[in-house]
Motif scaffolding. Sequence first.
Motif, PDB file in Angstrom:
ATOM      1  N   TRP A 153      -7.072 -15.507  11.559  1.00 47.68           N
ATOM      2  CA  TRP A 153      -7.627 -16.175  10.369  1.00 47.68           C
ATOM      3  C   TRP A 153      -7.775 -17.673  10.626  1.00 47.68           C
ATOM      4  O   TRP A 153      -8.811 -18.271  10.348  1.00 47.68           O
ATOM      5  CB  TRP A 153      -6.702 -15.926   9.165  1.00 47.68           C
ATOM      6  CG  TRP A 153      -7.190 -16.532   7.879  1.00 47.68           C
ATOM      7  CD1 TRP A 153      -7.988 -15.932   6.957  1.00 47.68           C
ATOM      8  CD2 TRP A 153      -6.924 -17.849   7.377  1.00 47.68           C
ATOM      9  NE1 TRP A 153      -8.239 -16.785   5.907  1.00 47.68           N
ATOM     10  CE2 TRP A 153      -7.593 -17.982   6.143  1.00 47.68           C
ATOM     11  CE3 TRP A 153      -6.182 -18.935   7.838  1.00 47.68           C
ATOM     12  CZ2 TRP A 153      -7.556 -19.138   5.365  1.00 47.68           C
ATOM     13  CZ3 TRP A 153      -6.138 -20.094   7.083  1.00 47.68           C
ATOM     14  CH2 TRP A 153      -6.814 -20.191   5.853  1.00 47.68           C
ATOM     15  N   CYS A 154      -6.711 -18.274  11.210  1.00 45.82           N
ATOM     16  CA  CYS A 154      -6.741 -19.725  11.472  1.00 45.82           C
ATOM     17  C   CYS A 154      -7.906 -20.093  12.395  1.00 45.82           C
ATOM     18  O   CYS A 154      -8.546 -21.131  12.227  1.00 45.82           O
ATOM     19  CB  CYS A 154      -5.452 -20.190  12.153  1.00 45.82           C
ATOM     20  SG  CYS A 154      -4.038 -20.043  11.111  1.00 45.82           S
ATOM     21  N   GLN A 157     -11.594 -19.263  10.301  1.00 44.45           N
ATOM     22  CA  GLN A 157     -11.966 -19.827   8.995  1.00 44.45           C
ATOM     23  C   GLN A 157     -12.680 -21.177   9.106  1.00 44.45           C
ATOM     24  O   GLN A 157     -13.410 -21.575   8.215  1.00 44.45           O
ATOM     25  CB  GLN A 157     -10.759 -19.899   8.052  1.00 44.45           C
ATOM     26  CG  GLN A 157      -9.553 -20.647   8.563  1.00 44.45           C
ATOM     27  CD  GLN A 157      -9.623 -22.132   8.282  1.00 44.45           C
ATOM     28  OE1 GLN A 157     -10.237 -22.545   7.314  1.00 44.45           O
ATOM     29  NE2 GLN A 157      -9.008 -22.923   9.138  1.00 44.45           N
ATOM     30  N   ARG A 335     -16.916 -18.735   3.585  1.00 46.76           N
ATOM     31  CA  ARG A 335     -16.300 -18.221   4.810  1.00 46.76           C
ATOM     32  C   ARG A 335     -14.785 -18.017   4.662  1.00 46.76           C
ATOM     33  O   ARG A 335     -14.246 -16.979   5.020  1.00 46.76           O
ATOM     34  CB  ARG A 335     -16.600 -19.194   5.956  1.00 46.76           C
ATOM     35  CG  ARG A 335     -15.769 -19.016   7.197  1.00 46.76           C
ATOM     36  CD  ARG A 335     -16.198 -19.996   8.248  1.00 46.76           C
ATOM     37  NE  ARG A 335     -17.448 -19.575   8.856  1.00 46.76           N
ATOM     38  CZ  ARG A 335     -17.532 -18.815   9.941  1.00 46.76           C
ATOM     39  NH1 ARG A 335     -16.441 -18.396  10.523  1.00 46.76           N
ATOM     40  NH2 ARG A 335     -18.694 -18.472  10.439  1.00 46.76           N
ATOM     41  N   ARG A 336     -14.138 -19.035   4.098  1.00 49.70           N
ATOM     42  CA  ARG A 336     -12.684 -18.981   4.003  1.00 49.70           C
ATOM     43  C   ARG A 336     -12.230 -17.783   3.157  1.00 49.70           C
ATOM     44  O   ARG A 336     -11.318 -17.044   3.523  1.00 49.70           O
ATOM     45  CB  ARG A 336     -12.194 -20.284   3.390  1.00 49.70           C
ATOM     46  CG  ARG A 336     -10.725 -20.494   3.471  1.00 49.70           C
ATOM     47  CD  ARG A 336     -10.451 -21.894   2.964  1.00 49.70           C
ATOM     48  NE  ARG A 336     -10.101 -22.746   4.060  1.00 49.70           N
ATOM     49  CZ  ARG A 336      -8.940 -23.399   4.141  1.00 49.70           C
ATOM     50  NH1 ARG A 336      -8.065 -23.287   3.183  1.00 49.70           N
ATOM     51  NH2 ARG A 336      -8.691 -24.152   5.164  1.00 49.70           N
ATOM     52  N   SER A 337     -12.931 -17.567   2.045  1.00 49.17           N
ATOM     53  CA  SER A 337     -12.550 -16.454   1.166  1.00 49.17           C
ATOM     54  C   SER A 337     -12.846 -15.126   1.851  1.00 49.17           C
ATOM     55  O   SER A 337     -12.056 -14.184   1.762  1.00 49.17           O
ATOM     56  CB  SER A 337     -13.323 -16.506  -0.148  1.00 49.17           C
ATOM     57  OG  SER A 337     -13.400 -17.814  -0.621  1.00 49.17           O
ATOM     58  N   CYS A 339     -12.877 -14.519   5.052  1.00 44.84           N
ATOM     59  CA  CYS A 339     -11.861 -14.323   6.090  1.00 44.84           C
ATOM     60  C   CYS A 339     -10.561 -13.836   5.462  1.00 44.84           C
ATOM     61  O   CYS A 339      -9.909 -12.934   5.982  1.00 44.84           O
ATOM     62  CB  CYS A 339     -11.565 -15.621   6.828  1.00 44.84           C
ATOM     63  SG  CYS A 339     -12.847 -16.084   7.976  1.00 44.84           S
ATOM     64  N   THR A 340     -10.212 -14.439   4.309  1.00 47.32           N
ATOM     65  CA  THR A 340      -8.951 -14.060   3.663  1.00 47.32           C
ATOM     66  C   THR A 340      -8.984 -12.598   3.227  1.00 47.32           C
ATOM     67  O   THR A 340      -8.028 -11.858   3.437  1.00 47.32           O
ATOM     68  CB  THR A 340      -8.685 -14.980   2.444  1.00 47.32           C
ATOM     69  OG1 THR A 340      -8.782 -16.327   2.905  1.00 47.32           O
ATOM     70  CG2 THR A 340      -7.318 -14.744   1.855  1.00 47.32           C
TER      71      THR A 340
END
Length: 436
Positions: A153-154, A157, A335-337, A339-340
Amino acid sequence: MQQSQWSSRLGYILAAAGSAVGLGAIWKFPYVTAANGGGAFLLVFLLFSFTLGVAVLMGETLLGSLSRGVVGAMASLAGPRWRWLGAMGLLCSLLIFCFYSVVGGWTLGYTAMALSGSLNSGDGAALTARFNDYVADPLWPVLSHLAFAALAWCCVQGGVQKGVERTLRWMMPSLLVMMLLLAAVGLTLPGAMAGVRHFLLPDFDKLGMEGVLDALGLAFFSLSIGLGIHTTYGAYLPSSEGVGRSSLWVVLLASLIAVLAGLMIFPVLAATGIDPTAGPGLTFMTMPAVFQQLPFGQGLASLFFALLVVAALSSAISLLEHLQCFVSESWGWRRRSSCTLIIALVMAGGIPVSLSFGPWSGVTLFGKNIFELLDFVTSNLMMPLFGLGLTLLLGWRLGRTILPKGLGQPWQALLLGGWRWLAPLLIGGILIRGLG
Ligand code: PFF
């Protein structure tokens, strides 16, 4: 939505090669090669990689670079009836990610054990027991799996350039340096040449039809073809120009690393008298025993497992990028959401996989536990099915319209022949064996 792009062709090649180079090359390739006649298997594996592998990889990438979308790639070029192909690739990626993250977690756990010095003692039997105890534990491997998924994830993201590309730019060269170092140490040990001979000298009597099909399956898995990952990566290319050459580079780098993995593992095994056909446990059970006998063993063991983490992570990154791209594009999520969401699914899905080595080992279907079932369904059924569908689509439906510009006439004919005949026939072979 703004389409992401690679900052350079080199960045793209490193990312695509990073997806390919993973546990398949470093963990699986050596013991499968040992069991199937050494150089004979290597030869067939390379032959498949450079014919069928290049053809499918190039096809997947072209599809992405021409359609400029990912999920809609199949539908926009060939019609909505081909949507199922992209969807199957996505589902298969999610399933692979669940078990890949568990094995990735083991590599993290073993790196920690190597660093702490707890792998410095114990003979082969003790190390085998340690591995079995470790994977059967209901807590530690689960935590390692969660940590591995969080690491992926790191890396992803941050975006295509600031996340994926930036990470792969240092990961791939360090992987190569670590492998060269370990291979150099191994090759200087007394008795190492017997290992090199075992790896490189072909013994065709040991390579049956089964071995040939294994080589084909491994070429598929180890190039990360058959999921649409290269379609996603291809969509981030500025144009379809040079796709042929880039695909060749990716196969070349992936094959080079597989050969280097052989040169890293066979000589040390021969020098220490351990049987390289020990099977899937080879890496985790026997490599620590090998390192105990080497000077600076603890450092080398830590280096070796760190290398496995890097290799596994660079492949996991591609799985996550592929899946998050679907979520972002289809639902307009950031993107971040995306990926989460994906990582939450993988974290949840990986827990039963991890438990299937311990408390849930009795949960079986068709005689396979959860891990074996996922591995079987993805590698033996879904990936080949995707490959079959893709090459039929490329060869018979899209045909010449999709061939890269600037490719000479004879190469075009070869590529088309590969899509129309070679790939469907060979992949059909794996599928029939998988079902048999
Ligand atoms: N190519 C990876 C390996 O050899 O370990 C495995 C893999 C990664 C397969 C990503 C498929 C994939 F999409």
